[in-house]
Scaffold this motif. Structure first.
Motif, PDB file in Angstrom:
ATOM      1  N   CYS A   1      -7.253   2.300   3.004  1.00 17.06           N
ATOM      2  CA  CYS A   1      -6.808   3.588   2.488  1.00 17.06           C
ATOM      3  C   CYS A   1      -7.645   4.008   1.278  1.00 17.06           C
ATOM      4  O   CYS A   1      -7.799   5.196   1.017  1.00 17.06           O
TER       5      CYS A   1
ATOM      6  N   GLN B   1       0.047   4.139   0.864  1.00 18.02           N
ATOM      7  CA  GLN B   1      -0.292   5.064   1.943  1.00 18.02           C
ATOM      8  C   GLN B   1       0.207   4.559   3.294  1.00 18.02           C
ATOM      9  O   GLN B   1       0.922   5.259   3.993  1.00 18.02           O
ATOM     10  N   CYS B   2      -0.198   3.358   3.670  1.00 22.69           N
ATOM     11  CA  CYS B   2       0.109   2.887   5.028  1.00 22.69           C
ATOM     12  C   CYS B   2       1.185   1.807   5.034  1.00 22.69           C
ATOM     13  O   CYS B   2       1.661   1.427   6.084  1.00 22.69           O
TER      14      CYS B   2
ATOM     15  N   CYS C   1       0.835  -1.183   0.000  1.00 24.91           N
ATOM     16  CA  CYS C   1       0.000   0.000   0.000  1.00 24.91           C
ATOM     17  C   CYS C   1       0.881   1.247   0.000  1.00 24.91           C
ATOM     18  O   CYS C   1       1.811   1.352   0.793  1.00 24.91           O
TER      19      CYS C   1
ATOM     20  N   CYS D   1      -4.564  -0.027  -0.176  1.00 27.58           N
ATOM     21  CA  CYS D   1      -5.323  -1.108   0.435  1.00 27.58           C
ATOM     22  C   CYS D   1      -6.782  -0.671   0.587  1.00 27.58           C
ATOM     23  O   CYS D   1      -7.118   0.499   0.385  1.00 27.58           O
TER      24      CYS D   1
HETATM   25 ZN   LIG Z   1      -3.219   1.285   3.223  1.00 30.70          ZN
END
Ligand SMILES: [Zn+2]
Length: 66
Positions: free
Chosen positions: A48, A20-21, A18, A45
Motif C-alpha cells: 500500500c 489500507q488493506c 495496515c 504495508c
Molecule cells: Zn496494505
C-alpha cells in the motif's frame, strides 16, 4: 539538533495493521510506512505504501477504502 523528518515507527511487539488493506505483521516492518492522518497514527504495508506513494508525497489523506 536532532530534528526528525519522518516519524519513527514505534518499537512494539504488537501486531501492526495496515490502514489500507488490513494486512497485519509482527512488530513494525521497516518497509512499512507510518503516517499521521487526522491526528491518528496509521501504518501502511509495503504494498500500500507503493500504491499510495503519490498520495503521501502530495500530503493528501489516503482515500478510505470502506
Ligand atoms: Zn496494505
Amino acid at each position: 539538533m536532532n530534528q526528525k523528518t519522518y516519524e519513527q515507527a514505534e518499537l512494539t511487539t504488537d501486531d501492526t495493521e495496515c490502514a489500507q488493506c488490513g494486512a497485519t505483521a509482527e512488530g513494525t516492518p521497516a518497509t512499512w510506512t507510518c503516517t499521521i492522518a487526522n491526528g491518528t497514527r496509521q501504518h501502511l504495508c509495503d504494498t500500500c505504501t507503493r500504491a499510495s506513494l503519490r498520495v503521501i508525497e502530495s500530503h493528501l489523506d489516503p482515500v478510505p477504502t470502506r
